[in-house]
Write an enzyme that holds these catalytic residues in place. Structure first.
Site, PDB file in Angstrom:
ATOM      1  N   ARG A 238      50.353 -18.020   2.584  1.00  0.00           N
ATOM      2  CA  ARG A 238      51.116 -16.929   1.983  1.00  0.00           C
ATOM      3  C   ARG A 238      51.270 -17.198   0.487  1.00  0.00           C
ATOM      4  O   ARG A 238      51.529 -18.343   0.072  1.00  0.00           O
ATOM      5  CB  ARG A 238      52.514 -16.823   2.624  1.00  0.00           C
ATOM      6  CG  ARG A 238      52.535 -16.125   3.975  1.00  0.00           C
ATOM      7  CD  ARG A 238      52.186 -14.651   3.867  1.00  0.00           C
ATOM      8  NE  ARG A 238      52.281 -13.954   5.134  1.00  0.00           N
ATOM      9  CZ  ARG A 238      51.257 -13.789   5.982  1.00  0.00           C
ATOM     10  NH1 ARG A 238      50.056 -14.256   5.689  1.00  0.00           N
ATOM     11  NH2 ARG A 238      51.427 -13.130   7.117  1.00  0.00           N
ATOM     12  N   GLU A 267      51.280  -9.661  -4.386  1.00  0.00           N
ATOM     13  CA  GLU A 267      50.101  -9.180  -3.699  1.00  0.00           C
ATOM     14  C   GLU A 267      50.139  -7.665  -3.653  1.00  0.00           C
ATOM     15  O   GLU A 267      51.172  -7.132  -3.226  1.00  0.00           O
ATOM     16  CB  GLU A 267      50.083  -9.730  -2.272  1.00  0.00           C
ATOM     17  CG  GLU A 267      48.770 -10.383  -1.936  1.00  0.00           C
ATOM     18  CD  GLU A 267      48.795 -11.128  -0.621  1.00  0.00           C
ATOM     19  OE1 GLU A 267      48.738 -10.447   0.416  1.00  0.00           O
ATOM     20  OE2 GLU A 267      48.865 -12.360  -0.629  1.00  0.00           O
ATOM     21  N   HIS A 286      43.233 -11.244   0.326  1.00  0.00           N
ATOM     22  CA  HIS A 286      43.903 -11.509   1.616  1.00  0.00           C
ATOM     23  C   HIS A 286      43.020 -11.055   2.796  1.00  0.00           C
ATOM     24  O   HIS A 286      43.388 -10.154   3.551  1.00  0.00           O
ATOM     25  CB  HIS A 286      45.280 -10.825   1.660  1.00  0.00           C
ATOM     26  CG  HIS A 286      46.201 -11.451   2.673  1.00  0.00           C
ATOM     27  ND1 HIS A 286      47.574 -11.478   2.551  1.00  0.00           N
ATOM     28  CD2 HIS A 286      45.952 -12.067   3.864  1.00  0.00           C
ATOM     29  CE1 HIS A 286      48.114 -12.075   3.591  1.00  0.00           C
ATOM     30  NE2 HIS A 286      47.146 -12.439   4.405  1.00  0.00           N
TER      31      HIS A 286
HETATM   32  C1  GLV Z   1      47.591 -12.819   7.986  1.00  0.00           C
HETATM   33  O1  GLV Z   1      47.870 -13.202   6.889  1.00  0.00           O
HETATM   34  C2  GLV Z   1      48.396 -13.031   9.127  1.00  0.00           C
HETATM   35  O2  GLV Z   1      49.515 -13.559   8.989  1.00  0.00           O
HETATM   36  O3  GLV Z   1      47.974 -12.667  10.229  1.00  0.00           O
END
Ligand code: GLV
Length: 326
Positions: A238, A267, A286
């Protein structure tokens, strides 16, 4: 018979959520992810289920407006977008989707590791831009991975899958876990070390811990300076685990060699952000779990969690199982 009303924050391919047919009445939000749209919130008072993405904040305020809510199903393994404590107080189980994306995220972590180690984006751009005039014995040199040490912060499912891949590449693996980790994890061939030792010895530091109050800003000016100057930081967990401004300084001033980021803070990272200008920083939007298979499995598991919650059964993956002991 009226099916329970479910808010689906954003549309998904119908075949991914086919299981909901005949079990739920869906009100669907807009295609552009990023929170619950106003037309969706008009139905919150009647909603019995919420099916959401990691970009949708499930706040105490939202839950307080949903007297009929019986389940929150997050289509992600991470659930920092959900106020789990508030859901627990209201007796609402929260589901997530671990396991089904492990291999996809581990693959992407290795991709970032190799690409940062070998300066892949710059080499590819140089070839395209006509800078490849000959085979140069000293051109485009990068780091070796065989024999290098990978430090994994948080040895959960994804951390282990990355460790296995790194071992196959001939890397030494060390890991650190939070001190009060309930089940000290044993992983063959990997040595558990303190976070400080990991920072001081790893050639690659890869983050695989969840975002919590104690991991927010874990990589900051102080901790980045503890890494080797030759080391690479990888973040596929994260964004806010790394302080962006400190990372920018670390790369500009040579505290570390490179960074590979699949997640950022904020983000999305705005296109004008100076991190994009650094050849030693690779930034992806991401996409850790973005394979056809993983994303479909995530949606399917989120459907199962949702249906279980609506039926009053325990969720397959529940992040606040204490709601069942009340
Ligand atoms: C992606 O970042 C997730 O947490 O599934």
């Amino acid at each position: 018979m009226a099916f329970p009303l479910v808010l689906l924050s954003h549309p998904l391919p119908p075949e991914w959520i086919a299981r909901l047919q005949g079990h739920a009445r869906l009100v669907v939000g807009p295609a552009q992810p990023g929170g619950f749209a106003p037309h969706l919130l008009e139905h919150i008072g009647q909603a019995e289920g919420i099916f959401c993405l990691l970009t949708d904040p499930v706040t105490e305020e939202l839950v307080a407006c949903a007297p009929r809510l019986r389940v929150v199903s997050n289509m992600a393994v991470g659930f920092d977008n959900v106020d789990v404590a508030a859901c627990t107080r209201y007796g609402i189980p929260v589901g997530n989707t671990p396991g089904v994306l492990t291999e996809a995220v581990a693959d992407l972590t290795m991709l970032l590791l190799l690409a940062t180690a070998r300066g892949l984006p710059k080499a590819a751009m140089d070839a395209r831009d006509g800078l490849w005039t000959t085979w140069s014995p000293t051109g485009w040199l990068g780091m070796d991975t065989a024999g290098a040490t990978l430090g994994i912060v948080g040895l959960g499912k994804i951390g282990r899958a990355v460790a296995q891949r790194a071992q196959a590449f001939g890397m030494q693996v060390i890991y650190s876990e939070k001190e009060n980790s309930l089940s000290p994890q044993i992983f063959s061939g990997a040595r558990r070390v303190s976070f400080d030792e990991l920072l001081a010895t790893a050639d690659f530091v890869s983050l695989h811990c969840p975002l919590t109050a104690s991991t927010r800003g874990l990589m900051n000016e102080f901790t980045l300076k503890k890494m080797k100057k030759s080391a690479v930081l990888l973040n596929t967990a994260r964004g806010p685990i790394v302080e962006t401004a400190a990372l920018l300084r670390a790369l500009r001033e040579g505290w570390i060699f490179a960074a590979g980021l699949d997640v950022t803070d904020p983000e999305p990272l705005p296109p004008a952000h100076p991190l994009y200008d650094l050849p030693t920083c690779i930034i992806l939007p991401h996409i850790g779990s973005a394979t056809f298979g993983a994303r479909r499995r995530m949606a399917e598991l989120a459907c199962e969690n949702l249906l279980a919650g609506l039926a009053g059964r325990p969720l397959l993956n529940c992040v606040n199982p204490q709601v069942y002991n009340r």
